[in-house]
Design a protein around this motif. Structure first.
Motif, PDB file in Angstrom:
ATOM      1  N   SER A 511     -83.164  -4.296  54.712  1.00 18.52           N
ATOM      2  CA  SER A 511     -83.831  -5.546  54.332  1.00 18.52           C
ATOM      3  C   SER A 511     -82.813  -6.642  54.061  1.00 18.52           C
ATOM      4  N   TYR A 512     -81.716  -6.291  53.381  1.00 19.43           N
ATOM      5  CA  TYR A 512     -80.670  -7.271  53.050  1.00 19.43           C
ATOM      6  C   TYR A 512     -79.989  -7.793  54.319  1.00 19.43           C
ATOM      7  N   ASP A 513     -79.690  -6.905  55.251  1.00 21.19           N
ATOM      8  CA  ASP A 513     -78.971  -7.305  56.464  1.00 21.19           C
ATOM      9  C   ASP A 513     -79.768  -8.277  57.318  1.00 21.19           C
ATOM     10  N   ALA A 514     -81.082  -8.267  57.173  1.00 18.14           N
ATOM     11  CA  ALA A 514     -81.921  -9.135  57.999  1.00 18.14           C
ATOM     12  C   ALA A 514     -81.940 -10.580  57.501  1.00 18.14           C
ATOM     13  N   LEU A 515     -81.282 -10.866  56.375  1.00 18.21           N
ATOM     14  CA  LEU A 515     -81.326 -12.192  55.783  1.00 18.21           C
ATOM     15  C   LEU A 515     -80.197 -13.083  56.293  1.00 18.21           C
ATOM     16  N   ALA A 516     -80.407 -14.406  56.222  1.00 17.16           N
ATOM     17  CA  ALA A 516     -79.332 -15.356  56.507  1.00 17.16           C
ATOM     18  C   ALA A 516     -78.345 -15.355  55.335  1.00 17.16           C
ATOM     19  N   GLU A 517     -77.099 -15.774  55.580  1.00 16.55           N
ATOM     20  CA  GLU A 517     -76.051 -15.660  54.561  1.00 16.55           C
ATOM     21  C   GLU A 517     -76.373 -16.412  53.260  1.00 16.55           C
ATOM     22  N   PRO A 518     -76.905 -17.652  53.281  1.00 14.29           N
ATOM     23  CA  PRO A 518     -77.210 -18.294  51.991  1.00 14.29           C
ATOM     24  C   PRO A 518     -78.212 -17.491  51.153  1.00 14.29           C
ATOM     25  N   VAL A 519     -79.135 -16.843  51.841  1.00 17.52           N
ATOM     26  CA  VAL A 519     -80.123 -16.029  51.124  1.00 17.52           C
ATOM     27  C   VAL A 519     -79.468 -14.755  50.608  1.00 17.52           C
ATOM     28  N   ARG A 520     -78.611 -14.147  51.431  1.00 14.04           N
ATOM     29  CA  ARG A 520     -77.882 -12.953  50.986  1.00 14.04           C
ATOM     30  C   ARG A 520     -77.014 -13.284  49.775  1.00 14.04           C
ATOM     31  N   ARG A 521     -76.377 -14.457  49.778  1.00 13.53           N
ATOM     32  CA  ARG A 521     -75.532 -14.839  48.631  1.00 13.53           C
ATOM     33  C   ARG A 521     -76.342 -14.913  47.351  1.00 13.53           C
ATOM     34  N   LEU A 522     -77.521 -15.528  47.406  1.00 13.64           N
ATOM     35  CA  LEU A 522     -78.340 -15.595  46.194  1.00 13.64           C
ATOM     36  C   LEU A 522     -78.747 -14.197  45.751  1.00 13.64           C
TER      37      LEU A 522
END
Length: 1022
Positions: A511-522
């Motif tokens: 689930s985490y890997d599917a996110l864009a980087e700004p979203v992963r950072r949050l």
């Protein structure tokens, strides 16, 4: 007699329901009382039976009194006085036909068997299915093994088994062999000694061409009977075995239609709970249903379970086939393209490979043409995007499509009319039930450890199943040992050897890997958040971004079910996801921005909510992380209430920049009113060693308040006294006055009334000189209590009324404090009606303003009024509420005081309650509570005929009140001493003590005390 229609559920956990919804029945004893009464609805149950059921053979002396209270509370819950009646032979719960699910089940069972006897197998199957759908778990739920209900529970379970067997017979007669296989396989496991089920499963397997499996069932059953019971299979089972071997016509396999796609996987074993979700799916007859939830929550299992159950209950619902595809929206493998999924579906529908179109549009057209007019179910599992799903949606409304996804796929809802069904984690009862089904008796052997395990797994089915599998693989391992591993390395322990894709960390990672980087950072930054939830503003501060950017990232995390919205612009996170986020956290400075944001909000809220309170020390804020300004004091109070758990958590983090103690000080009013004092004291003890010099007086002041809330008046007076020099040195006049006022109260609690009065007078003079209205009215409150303890009741009343009037004119937030003081004073004066009104208003004010300490003190005062007016049941109820609050908050001094009130209200328990209050009072050096407790103990000893003990307690309390200068308590003690002397036959000593008590009560103006003393004096003289 008028009885309102209700629905009572005993075929599973106990439930009560009206047209307006489910009515909660709180408290185990109250639920057990209802269960017993329901088991004999319409018939009386004697008090003796109910007492034995609720308390067992070692029931307390006051059990029957408490039983009446439980019955009273149950009537209030049911909302109908005619529903539960008490008669000469016991309690009777009246119900109308069909109100209890047990009665409906038994009637449907009888009707189903009757239809079967008449040869109408279809009607029998329908009636028996309806009957079985009423079951939600073991009969009487948590009380199934209770002695008084065990017989009824066993009888109902046997009837359920009878219905299951009869329904299977009907299904076999109707040719529903394939649909029955899974159900019968589960039932054979559940009822291993019921040979009829084994026969039915063998017949169903053989009739669907699975003869080898049918013979395996016979071999397994025979082996089990021979090895475990030492008996051979019954004749009917052996005869069926022979017929299958001979392939008699009766059991010959039926011809199957190869063009009917049946792609559903088997239903997961041990499926538990999800009643609401299954009901929501039941309500959808066509179109698209979108089943969403976080990774590991059981979306696929729920969809398949519902489909299997639906096909069993309604054999014709999806008679034309069931399609299933894992779209691989989340995982290591590439997502399945719609064209690939359509190719698999067309093949399953009987289209030869050479006839399957090559292009996507052609496949969509052929697929929808084949499904037109068919009653089919399509399950699209693990979908990643709406675009992946759309080409796979049938065009015919007769088909039902279930889509499961970790994403919300809002486009399917908005554009394709999908009905969203969110799936949450399991609750505590469902989690335990899942563990019990997999692990067995080990759950009940250590229920506390099992409950802890469900908490550590956060109700996540995947985590629970992994934990359960670990226990099954290692039979000698205790649940407590597994819990220890989970505490040490939770995500490491929630993995399966040899199956990395099933590990909790892995599914979260997809689930985490599917996110864009700004979203992963949050998401990574969320690992630094110590509190249970956060707002949009807090997230923006945490990330150091603007609110709009933070809002987009939060929305994406929520859409991916990595965050859970819990209100407008407020989010929380599952515990296991929080653990995963902490593993990824890589910006420790982010927490500093978050605490700065909280500090800014706390200062602004303090200024608006408590404008006349002691202001916190000034501080310069970073405007980049400032909280949104509050519209008014109500908005500020709402923010404090909502953010309190997060603020407390932020205070407890290491204080490297001096923000921690300032945040704690800004929250001191909330901490005093709402927190557990032991927790508050622990925070202060952590902060003090590293605090800067300016913080010393502030922290000592707060430490004194925490000690006072905990009931340790001696420690409170000491801490507050030590705070004064530092506060004077820093010129903090506001806090100096506040410290003097609280110290005056603490000294008065210790019986040092002269020092207390002098300290209060100093505070009042400073407040008047300083021109602070809030401090001045606080000084009035303190002065009123000082006069009350000194016995000057009318002066105390006058000062207290001045404080009440002042607060009504200015700020009524803390009016409950003054009303509580007034009610205490009026009780001693004897003006009970007005005392009741003051305590009632004070309790309501405390509740309305979220001031638990004010609410519980007024509830105790209200209980004392009820005692004075002879309303003992009402007194017990009010005191019980106050006692619960005191214990929840760790307010030991209030707890001890309320115990004396309970002793007054409940004569049967007076001695034990007063003894406990005395023990606590002596530990805390609280002479007021000790005086009340010893007066009660003297009366209890006298009632038992132990005159020596009565005299000892009475003499002791006279000495205590004389030494500490407690004037009205001393007069009451003299009255009790006179009563003890009378019991000993010493009329002269009784007269002397009673006469002194009369004189003191006349002097101080206590009418109730005077009346009692005069009565004793008259008896001594007569």
């Amino acid at each position: 007699m008028r009885v309102f229609v209700m629905r009572f559920g005993v075929l599973g956990p106990l439930t009560v329901e009206t047209g307006a919804g489910i009515i909660p029945v709180n408290g185990r004893k109250q639920r057990l009382l209802l269960a017993v009464l329901l088991s004999r609805a319409g018939r009386p149950v004697s008090p003796a039976e109910l007492v034995d059921a609720l308390w067992g053979p070692d029931s307390p002396d006051a059990a029957r009194t408490t039983l009446r209270w439980h019955a009273h509370r149950l009537r209030a819950v049911l909302g109908d006085a005619d529903r539960l009646l008490a008669g000469p032979t016991g309690y009777v719960l009246h119900t109308t036909p069909g109100e209890i699910d047990r009665d409906r089940f038994e009637q449907l069972h009888r009707d189903g068997l009757a239809a079967q006897a008449e040869g109408d197998q279809a009607k029998a199957a329908e009636l028996l299915t309806e009957a079985l759908h009423l079951w939600r778990g073991p009969a009487y739920g948590e009380f199934a093994d209770t002695e008084i209900l065990r017989g009824s529970a066993v009888r109902l379970d046997e009837l359920r088994l009878s219905a299951l067997v009869a329904r299977a017979d009907a299904g076999l007669a109707l040719g529903r062999h394939a649909e029955l296989v899974t159900e019968l396989a589960e039932l054979v496991i559940e009822y291993p000694w019921t040979h009829r089920l084994a026969e039915q499963l063998m017949r169903a397997l053989h009739r669907t061409g699975r003869t080898a499996e049918a013979l395996d069932v016979y071999r397994d059953t025979r082996h089990r009977l021979v090895t475990e019971l030492g008996i051979d299979p019954p004749e009917s089972l052996r005869a069926l075995h022979q017929r299958i071997l001979r392939r008699d016509d009766e059991t010959a396999p039926s011809t199957m239609d190869d063009k009917v796609a049946r792609q559903l996987p088997s239903a997961p074993p041990g499926f538990t709970g999800r009643a609401d979700t299954l009901a929501a799916l039941d309500a959808e007859t066509d179109g698209v249903v979108l089943l969403t939830g976080m990774a590991g929550v059981g979306k696929t299992a729920t969809a398949v379970r519902w489909a299997r159950e639906t096909m069993r209950a309604e054999p014709g619902r999806f008679a034309d086939g069931q399609l299933f595809a894992d779209l691989r929206g989340h995982g290591d493998r590439a997502p399945m393209e719609p064209a690939e999924a359509l190719g698999l579906f067309l093949s399953a529908l009987g289209v030869p490979g050479v006839e399957i179109p090559t292009g996507l549009d052609g496949r969509v057209g052929r697929y929808r043409s084949l499904l037109a007019g068919r009653r089919m179910l399509v399950v699209l599992d693990n979908a990643g995007t709406a675009a992946q799903v759309r080409p796979l949606l049938p065009g015919d409304p007769a088909c039902l499509t279930i889509v499961t996804s970790r994403d919300r796929l809002t486009g399917l809802v908005a554009r394709d009319g999908a009905q969203g069904v969110p799936l949450d984690v399991l609750d505590a009862a469902e989690s335990l039930a899942l563990l019990r089904r997999v692990v067995g008796d080990r759950v009940d052997a250590d229920p506390d450890a099992a409950a802890t395990l469900t908490e550590l797994c956060g109700g996540l089915p995947l985590a629970l199943r992994i934990a359960a599998a670990s226990l099954v693989e290692r039979p000698r391992r205790t649940i407590a040992a597994l819990n220890a591993d989970l505490h040490e390395a939770r995500l490491d322990s929630l993995a399966v050897d040899g199956d990395p894709e099933s590990a909790v960390r892995t599914v979260f990672g997809h689930s985490y890997d599917a996110l864009a980087e700004p979203v992963r950072r949050l998401f990574r930054l969320l690992g630094t958040v110590p509190g249970p939830h956060l707002t949009l503003g807090a997230a923006a501060a945490l990330a150091g971004t603007d609110r709009r950017s933070a809002a987009r990232s939060l929305a994406r995390l929520a859409s991916a079910h990595l965050l859970v919205p819990v209100g407008e612009d407020r989010y929380t996170m599952h515990d296991l996801l929080r653990q995963y986020s902490r593993e990824l956290a890589d910006e420790p400075e982010a927490f500093g921005r978050l605490r700065e944001h909280y500090l800014h909000g706390a200062y602004d809220a303090h200024r608006l909510v408590r404008p006349k309170a002691v202001p916190p020390p000034p501080v310069d804020f970073d405007p980049a992380v400032a909280a949104e300004p509050f519209a008014d004091s109500d908005a500020a109070q709402s923010w404090i209430t909502a953010e309190l758990p997060n603020l407390f958590a932020a205070v407890r983090e290491p204080d490297d920049d001096g923000r921690g103690w300032r945040l704690m000080d800004a929250l001191s009013g909330e901490l005093y009113m709402r927190s557990n004092p032991a927790d508050w004291a622990a925070i202060l003890d952590e902060l003090m060693p590293t605090a800067e010099p300016r913080a010393e007086g502030v922290l000592l002041h707060n430490r004194g308040l925490a000690a006072r809330r905990a009931g340790d008046s001696g420690a409170a007076a000491d801490f507050l006294g030590r705070a004064l020099p530092s506060l004077r040195e820093t010129g903090d006049r506001h806090r100096e006055i506040d410290t003097l006022l609280y110290r005056a109260h603490s000294l008065a609690d210790l019986g040092e009334l002269d020092s207390a009065a002098a300290t209060a007078a100093e505070a009042r003079a400073l407040a008047a000189d300083f021109g602070n209205e809030r401090m001045f009215v606080a000084a009035l409150d303190t002065a009123a209590i000082m006069h009350w303890q000194a016995g000057d009741l009318r002066v105390a009343e006058s000062v207290c009324r001045e404080a009440v009037d002042f607060k009504r004119r200015t700020d009524a937030t803390l009016i409950g404090v003054s009303l509580g003081n007034l009610s205490l004073i009026l009780i001693d004066i004897g003006e009970f009606d007005e005392a009741r009104d003051a305590a009632t208003e004070g309790a309501a004010s405390g509740a309305e303003n979220g001031l638990t300490s004010v609410e519980m003190s007024n509830l105790d005062n209200l209980a004392r009024v009820h005692v004075a007016t002879g309303e003992f049941a009402a007194a017990v109820e009010a005191a019980t509420r106050a006692l619960t609050m005191a214990r929840d908050m760790g307010a030991k001094r209030t707890e001890a005081w309320v115990l004396t009130t309970m002793a007054m209200a409940d004569p049967a328990r007076a001695e034990s309650l007063a003894a406990e209050a005395l023990r606590m009072a002596e530990e805390m050096s609280s002479p007021l509570v000790a005086a009340d407790a010893r007066i009660l103990l003297s009366a209890a000893a006298r009632g038992k005929g132990d005159v020596a003990a009565a005299l000892d307690h009475a003499a002791g309390v006279v000495a205590l009140t004389t030494e500490r200068g407690l004037r009205i308590p001393r007069a009451n003690a003299l009255t009790v001493l006179a009563e003890a002397h009378l019991a000993a036959g010493d009329a002269a000593a009784a007269t002397t003590a009673a006469a002194e008590a009369v004189a003191l009560h006349e002097r101080w103006g206590s009418r109730p005390g005077l009346a009692r003393a005069e009565s004793v004096l008259a008896r001594a003289a007569g």
